[in-house]
Each structure stands twice: as structure tokens, then as C-alpha cells.
Design a protein around this motif. Structure first.
Motif, mmCIF file in Angstrom:
data_model
loop_
_atom_site.group_PDB
_atom_site.id
_atom_site.type_symbol
_atom_site.label_atom_id
_atom_site.label_comp_id
_atom_site.label_asym_id
_atom_site.label_seq_id
_atom_site.Cartn_x
_atom_site.Cartn_y
_atom_site.Cartn_z
ATOM 1 N N TRP A 28 0.855 -1.185 0.000
ATOM 2 C CA TRP A 28 0.000 0.000 0.000
ATOM 3 C C TRP A 28 0.897 1.243 0.000
ATOM 4 O O TRP A 28 1.817 1.343 0.812
ATOM 5 N N PHE A 29 0.625 2.152 -0.912
ATOM 6 C CA PHE A 29 1.330 3.438 -0.964
ATOM 7 C C PHE A 29 0.359 4.531 -0.527
ATOM 8 O O PHE A 29 -0.726 4.667 -1.090
ATOM 9 N N ASP A 30 0.757 5.292 0.479
ATOM 10 C CA ASP A 30 -0.017 6.429 0.941
ATOM 11 C C ASP A 30 0.404 7.625 0.086
ATOM 12 O O ASP A 30 1.549 8.090 0.179
ATOM 13 N N LEU A 31 -0.499 8.127 -0.756
ATOM 14 C CA LEU A 31 -0.122 9.175 -1.712
ATOM 15 C C LEU A 31 0.197 10.513 -1.045
ATOM 16 O O LEU A 31 0.809 11.380 -1.671
ATOM 17 N N SER A 32 -0.162 10.673 0.229
ATOM 18 C CA SER A 32 0.213 11.911 0.923
ATOM 19 C C SER A 32 1.723 11.971 1.171
ATOM 20 O O SER A 32 2.260 13.031 1.498
ATOM 21 N N ASP A 33 2.400 10.838 0.992
ATOM 22 C CA ASP A 33 3.861 10.804 1.150
ATOM 23 C C ASP A 33 4.605 11.335 -0.074
ATOM 24 O O ASP A 33 5.832 11.464 -0.034
#
Length: 177
Positions: A28-33
Motif C-alpha cells: 500500500w502506498f499512501d499518496l500523501s507521502d
């Protein structure tokens, strides 16, 4: 439309090569990063560096409207739009995407700042129903004496308002433009 909060957007990124080989190895990639699409894709390349020229497969996602993502693509406008609505609370973001959906906007064809500006011009707020909005209009725009307010037909007034000047969806009221 399901409520979304772009600041909480996540994508589960695998590759077609691994999937076809029977592996669902992913993350899972958190796009806020990530500040932009290139930075996000660089993280994808790093995760799947064991594959040469990996074809990314977005196996699942959260808080991203369908017009901004598909199984193998992320819109060029995602990060611009995320940044444009970052000051919106969850309810206002839901109203924004309700409005976009109603208008049938293709996010890739529109400038994020222009979309937000047009939304702000048309958005009136969140109300229980059309009659609730009519009460608000009477209070703000008309100086009716109290006895007239008790006899006023708010339901008919609401019907007239929503026959052409306004529209409502899921409690969000917008001015027709």
C-alpha cells in the motif's frame, strides 16, 4: 458516489508480471507521502526493482474517485487536485466530487484551480432537504414579519427554487450555472 478524502488516498501497487506468475506481492502506498506523480512512480520502481520495465497494476485503492484512477493508470491531475482541495474538510470534499460527478467533468481536461473556483461559485452548503434550504433563503434574503413566516408555504417555495435555480444531491445544494 462514495465519499473520498484525497489527502488519505492509498494505492495497492503490484505488477502484471508478478500477478501473471501467481504472486500478489505488493504494498500500500499512501499518496500523501509524495509531492507529485513522478515521486510516486519512483517509489513504485524501487519496490519492484527486481523487474525490468515493470508494468504497474493498481490492485486496489482508497479515497480516489474513479475518474482519477484505473487498474493501470493514475491521472496526471491527481496531485494537482489533491493539493487544490487540501483545505476542504471531508464534507466539502464530498460535495466537490458530487458536483464534479453531476457536471460530468473529466479531470484530465480541467485545471484543478479552475474546477475549485467554479465549485465555490456554485456550492451553497449542506442541508437536510430542499425545504431546509428554502427556510435559509427566506431568513437571509427576505425581511418577512414573524406572522408571515408562520403562514408561508416553504414547500412550494422550495419546489420553485429547485425547478431551475438550484439542484440538490445527498444534501449538498448547488446553484445552477
Amino acid at each position: 458516489m462514495e465519499a473520498v478524502t484525497l489527502s488519505e488516498a492509498k494505492i495497492y501497487v503490484g505488477t502484471y508480471g508478478k500477478y501473471n506468475a501467481g504472486s500478489i506481492f505488493s504494498k500500500w502506498f499512501d499518496l500523501s507521502d509524495y509531492s507529485d506523480k513522478e515521486e510516486f512512480y519512483e517509489a513504485c520502481r524501487e519496490l519492484h526493482k527486481d523487474e525490468e520495465d515493470a508494468e504497474y497494476m493498481f490492485q486496489d485503492w482508497e479515497n480516489i474517485p474513479d475518474g482519477l484512477i484505473g487498474e493501470s493508470w493514475l491521472s496526471e491531475k491527481f496531485f494537482d487536485l489533491r493539493d487544490a482541495v487540501e483545505d476542504f474538510d471531508d464534507s466539502r470534499q464530498e460535495a466537490f466530487f458530487t458536483w464534479c460527478n453531476y457536471k460530468g467533468y473529466d479531470f484530465d481536461d480541467k485545471d484543478a484551480a479552475d474546477l475549485v473556483s467554479s465549485f465555490e461559485d456554485e456550492y451553497q452548503g449542506e442541508y437536510d432537504d430542499e425545504e431546509d434550504f428554502a427556510y435559509q433563503i427566506i431568513e437571509e434574503c427576505y425581511d418577512l414579519p414573524e406572522f408571515a413566516k408562520t403562514d408561508f408555504d416553504y414547500a412550494k417555495f422550495a419546489r420553485d427554487l429547485f425547478c431551475g435555480d438550484y439542484w440538490i444531491d445527498n444534501g449538498f445544494v448547488f446553484r445552477c450555472a
